[in-house]
Design an enzyme around this catalytic site. Structure first.
Site, PDB file in Angstrom:
ATOM      1  N   LYS A 144      31.041  47.420  47.526  1.00 27.66           N
ATOM      2  CA  LYS A 144      30.653  47.079  46.155  1.00 27.66           C
ATOM      3  C   LYS A 144      29.658  48.121  45.661  1.00 27.66           C
ATOM      4  CE  LYS A 144      28.143  43.840  43.219  1.00 27.66           C
ATOM      5  NZ  LYS A 144      27.427  42.560  43.087  1.00 27.66           N
TER       6      LYS A 144
ATOM      7  N   GLU B 215      17.663  36.714  35.844  1.00 31.86           N
ATOM      8  CA  GLU B 215      17.785  36.642  37.310  1.00 31.86           C
ATOM      9  C   GLU B 215      16.439  36.683  38.020  1.00 31.86           C
ATOM     10  OE1 GLU B 215      20.345  38.652  40.962  1.00 31.86           O
ATOM     11  OE2 GLU B 215      20.518  39.433  38.931  1.00 31.86           O
TER      12      GLU B 215
ATOM     13  N   GLU C 280      32.539  38.830  44.496  1.00 31.41           N
ATOM     14  CA  GLU C 280      31.373  39.643  44.140  1.00 31.41           C
ATOM     15  C   GLU C 280      30.083  38.856  44.348  1.00 31.41           C
ATOM     16  OE1 GLU C 280      29.348  41.638  40.166  1.00 31.41           O
ATOM     17  OE2 GLU C 280      31.477  41.110  40.123  1.00 31.41           O
TER      18      GLU C 280
ATOM     19  N   GLU D   2      32.294  43.870  29.755  1.00 24.76           N
ATOM     20  CA  GLU D   2      31.146  43.136  30.297  1.00 24.76           C
ATOM     21  C   GLU D   2      29.840  43.851  29.983  1.00 24.76           C
ATOM     22  OE1 GLU D   2      29.298  42.117  34.672  1.00 24.76           O
ATOM     23  OE2 GLU D   2      31.446  41.787  34.384  1.00 24.76           O
TER      24      GLU D   2
END
Length: 391
Positions: free
Chosen positions: A138, A187, A231, A367
């Site tokens: 990733k 976050e 993910e 996105e």
């Protein structure tokens, strides 16, 4: 001597925020306004930074002192952590609070020539090829948008974000050199309160819709998406592994849940645990976790190299962490996303997306465009075409 004032209204602290003279951090648990600087620490995150901060705070009463600031993405880049002359603590700003503010002057395109969308699409396509070739599993690829805004004052944006981004971590941090780092991150990297630690990693995202039925469909599709759950698992497992050496009774959700922002849906997992050693501070926990696969990738060394090759800019404080830590070791550190920097050369706005084996370049472009929209809506740029260009 740093002073700690009794808790007051968080809206009052946001109204008192003055970029260049103070820094502010507002979260669901409260608001901090740091004024002036008695001392500063600027080491790299993987050096002696926690030791330096703890030494600076030694001798202060529990909760009486705190460092406030930001740490960059790169481990060897200097942090900006300040022990303020005056630290004022307040309540969390309520959603929709009426914060006295003035609309910022519109920003406009400027600075370096913009990269077209094809550059980002090709970077994502190359990353997918590298992942399928086994070079890494990733990588997070970001875009940076440059805007000209002479005399721009980020304070009204910070206040508006604090009032409109319920549940987020809103910040306006003086990072030196006439630069202000500001934004509203959804976050939480990690927080420590007494003997307990909590982290809320996010990974796997979808743009929201203004149509309620379509918005609900997008949320359901995200929750069932194999690609996005894959993910998210990278990030959740990495954060749990990072906390495990410091915590007992670590609780990691089996399934992610949905987290909403005004522009995005995210998959999130609330991870909690009891800290084994009471001397482990929030900052020490944060530096042990940074960077998570949510902003870097996996494995981290290979992902960092890919970012250096594929991103045409220096991330600086973007994708680092921002927050505070006090003399008792308590504190909060948010991942520095949904953010921008303002300075003499103008504004730079950032957004990124996690790339895995099933990523589609055009979907990742969409996105990042939606994520850029959080800050662009607050900034009020006149050129709406900027939402589809990077620089």
């Amino acid at each position: 001597m740093t002073l700690a004032c009794p808790a007051i209204d968080g809206v009052e602290l946001l109204s008192a925020y003055r970029p260049g003279l103070s820094s502010v951090f507002a979260s669901p648990s409260g608001t901090l306004l740091a004024e002036g600087a008695e001392a500063e620490v600027s080491g790299g995150v993987h050096g002696m930074l926690p030791d330096q901060v703890e030494a600076m705070l030694t001798g202060a009463g529990p909760g009486a002192r705190a460092v406030v600031g930001a740490i960059p993405f790169a481990p060897d880049a200097p942090a900006r952590l300040v022990l303020p002359r005056l630290l004022r603590r307040g309540t969390a700003p309520p959603a929709g609070a009426a914060v006295p503010t003035a609309r910022p002057a519109p920003a406009r395109a400027g600075g370096a020539p913009p990269c077209d969308d094809d550059g980002y699409l090709e970077a994502v396509a190359r990353a997918v090829r590298d992942i399928r070739a086994g070079r890494y599993t990733k990588v997070v690829l970001a875009r940076a948008l440059r805007l000209a805004a002479p005399g721009f004052d980020p304070a009204p944006v910070v206040r508006a974000l604090a009032a409109g981004a319920s549940g987020s971590y809103t910040f306006g941090i003086d990072v030196g050199g006439g630069q202000t780092l500001f934004g509203a991150s959804p976050e939480l990297l990690v927080a420590r309160r007494g003997r307990y630690a909590v982290a809320h990693p996010l990974a796997g995202s979808a743009p929201r819709s203004t149509d309620p039925a379509e918005d609900a469909h997008r949320a359901a599709a995200l929750l069932s998406s194999a690609k996005d759950r894959h993910e998210h698992a990278f990030v959740s497992e990495a954060v749990a592994d990072g906390l495990r050496p410091f915590c007992r009774a670590l609780r990691v959700p089996v399934e992610p849940t949905l987290t909403a922002t005004p522009t995005m849906w995210h998959l999130g997992s609330r991870i909690t645990g009891e800290i084994t050693d009471p001397d482990v501070s929030a900052l020490r926990l944060a530096t042990a976790l940074h960077p998570t696969p949510a902003v870097c990738g996996s494995p981290p060394g290979a992902a960092r190299r890919a970012i250096a090759e594929l991103e045409p800019f220096d991330r600086g404080f973007y994708a680092g962490m921002v927050g505070w830590c006090d003399a008792a070791g308590d504190g909060e550190w948010a991942v520095t996303i949904r953010c921008a920097t303002a300075g003499p050369e103008g504004l730079r706005v950032y957004a990124g997306a996690g790339i895995v084996t099933g990523s589609d370049p055009h979907a990742e472009l969409t996105e990042t465009t939606a994520k850029l929209g959080t800050m662009l809506a607050a900034l009020g740029p006149a050129d709406r075409a900027l939402t589809t260009r990077g620089a």
